[in-house]
Design a protein around this motif. Sequence first.
Motif, mmCIF file in Angstrom:
data_model
loop_
_atom_site.group_PDB
_atom_site.id
_atom_site.type_symbol
_atom_site.label_atom_id
_atom_site.label_comp_id
_atom_site.label_asym_id
_atom_site.label_seq_id
_atom_site.Cartn_x
_atom_site.Cartn_y
_atom_site.Cartn_z
ATOM 1 N N ALA A 163 -10.977 -0.086 1.296
ATOM 2 C CA ALA A 163 -9.698 -0.263 0.690
ATOM 3 C C ALA A 163 -9.169 -1.298 1.999
ATOM 4 O O ALA A 163 -8.142 -2.267 1.661
ATOM 5 N N ALA A 164 -9.362 -0.918 3.295
ATOM 6 C CA ALA A 164 -8.845 -1.734 4.061
ATOM 7 C C ALA A 164 -9.332 -3.261 4.175
ATOM 8 O O ALA A 164 -8.586 -4.153 4.449
ATOM 9 N N LYS A 165 -10.307 -3.376 3.848
ATOM 10 C CA LYS A 165 -11.072 -4.752 3.728
ATOM 11 C C LYS A 165 -10.564 -5.299 2.462
ATOM 12 O O LYS A 165 -10.361 -6.768 2.589
ATOM 13 N N ALA A 166 -10.169 -4.836 1.495
ATOM 14 C CA ALA A 166 -9.546 -5.226 0.317
ATOM 15 C C ALA A 166 -8.272 -5.860 0.589
ATOM 16 O O ALA A 166 -7.816 -6.833 -0.008
ATOM 17 N N LYS A 167 -7.453 -5.199 1.426
ATOM 18 C CA LYS A 167 -6.045 -5.504 1.811
ATOM 19 C C LYS A 167 -5.772 -5.622 3.175
ATOM 20 O O LYS A 167 -5.396 -4.519 3.916
ATOM 21 N N PRO A 168 -6.370 -6.423 3.690
ATOM 22 C CA PRO A 168 -6.054 -6.590 5.404
ATOM 23 C C PRO A 168 -4.827 -6.340 6.043
ATOM 24 O O PRO A 168 -3.902 -6.839 5.341
ATOM 25 N N THR A 169 -4.612 -5.541 6.853
ATOM 26 C CA THR A 169 -3.180 -5.189 7.559
ATOM 27 C C THR A 169 -2.227 -4.372 6.781
ATOM 28 O O THR A 169 -1.137 -3.943 7.181
ATOM 29 N N GLN A 170 -2.636 -4.178 5.428
ATOM 30 C CA GLN A 170 -1.642 -3.326 4.800
ATOM 31 C C GLN A 170 -1.460 -1.885 5.105
ATOM 32 O O GLN A 170 -0.659 -1.129 4.920
ATOM 33 N N LEU A 171 -2.747 -1.281 5.360
ATOM 34 C CA LEU A 171 -2.620 0.206 5.760
ATOM 35 C C LEU A 171 -2.093 0.136 6.991
ATOM 36 O O LEU A 171 -2.238 -0.650 7.855
ATOM 37 N N THR A 172 -1.548 1.286 7.538
ATOM 38 C CA THR A 172 -0.793 1.492 8.705
ATOM 39 C C THR A 172 -1.710 2.737 9.252
ATOM 40 O O THR A 172 -1.938 3.696 8.573
ATOM 41 N N PHE A 173 -1.629 2.474 10.835
ATOM 42 C CA PHE A 173 -2.166 3.835 11.460
ATOM 43 C C PHE A 173 -1.072 4.072 12.451
ATOM 44 O O PHE A 173 -0.684 3.321 13.373
ATOM 45 N N ALA A 174 -1.069 5.639 12.886
ATOM 46 C CA ALA A 174 -0.260 5.971 13.813
ATOM 47 C C ALA A 174 -0.879 6.214 15.031
ATOM 48 O O ALA A 174 -2.161 6.601 15.266
ATOM 49 N N SER A 175 -0.235 6.280 16.299
ATOM 50 C CA SER A 175 -0.840 6.723 17.641
ATOM 51 C C SER A 175 0.271 7.080 18.505
ATOM 52 O O SER A 175 1.305 6.578 18.599
ATOM 53 N N ALA A 176 0.108 8.165 19.339
ATOM 54 C CA ALA A 176 1.021 8.453 20.438
ATOM 55 C C ALA A 176 0.440 8.697 21.563
ATOM 56 O O ALA A 176 1.272 9.045 22.637
ATOM 57 N N SER A 177 -0.633 8.264 21.850
ATOM 58 C CA SER A 177 -1.408 8.508 22.833
ATOM 59 C C SER A 177 -2.629 7.381 23.040
ATOM 60 O O SER A 177 -3.022 7.056 21.973
#
Length: 321
Positions: A144-158
């Motif tokens: 899915a990420a390869k099909a739509k680069p940068t469209q998926l988001t990921f969180a981080s707090a550390s």
Amino acid sequence: MKYTCLATFLATALMATASAHAQTYPSKPIKAIVPFAAGSATDQIGRAFVQKMSEQLGQPIVIENKAGVNGMLGADAVAKSAPDGYTLMVGTNSTNAALKSLMKKLPYDQDTAFAPIGYMGSVPLIVAVNNDVPVKNLKELVAAAKAKPTQLTFASASTSQRVSTEVLMSMSGIQMTHVPYKSGPAAMTDLIGGQVNLFTADFAVMLPQVKAGKIRGLAVTSTQRSKAIPELPTVNEALGLKDYELIAYFAMFAPAGTPADVIAKLNKALNAAAADKDIIDKFSAIGFETSPGTPEALAQRNKAETAKWAKAIRDAKIEAE
């Protein structure tokens, strides 16, 4: 001759004062700074440890949460505190291994600002997505990420949360958009609510939500499956990789210059907590494994982890901020 005698007297007096301090230590409450938010794994594990340590030491240990900048704010406060054994830090791979490679300039020297007390233990992370993301496993996520680069988001707090995802992206050849958070619980709230698609975090934050069906777990970041959730594959299994492993670890530190006798007392209390059945039973369910040891062993481990995280950050092409 007069100055030599004076210098000898002063040195003897200082040694006597230090010895007396160590013998009477602790004579008042101790503060332990957790450089992450209340409710985080560092906070939960830190609170359990200091409660057991206070029983050993005969003085209360009060937790102070000082979150921000991947743990840097709390670490800086400890680094600049008096080295008298009354200010401690529940440190992690963020504060004591990775920050050096993530920040262009730290307000303290990560390698020399802290006196190691002892290792507490480690815990793997879980890669999870919001339930509305139409993927059932990590291979589908990569597709899915390869099909739509940068469209998926990921969180981080550390650091561990961010680097684990960045390395995963680098090794699988995908791009997602990073959304930074001040705390793991806040990121989890947004993952459940769908404001962010993916989050990789420790079991303390993740496992209850995965088991409750509020989010979908995809994999664990250790090299072995976790007994706490054996149905989840490792990242290596899920993607056919060999060398992916990023886990969070926890350890206790004091400001550099804290007397060796005080460090020894704290190490003894910490190791007693690490071997305590209540702590082992409480946190085994979130994949936490205790590992008692000496301050010297922690110093060596930290040196190796600093090199490991530097390579991971470099390989993931994360630029220092």
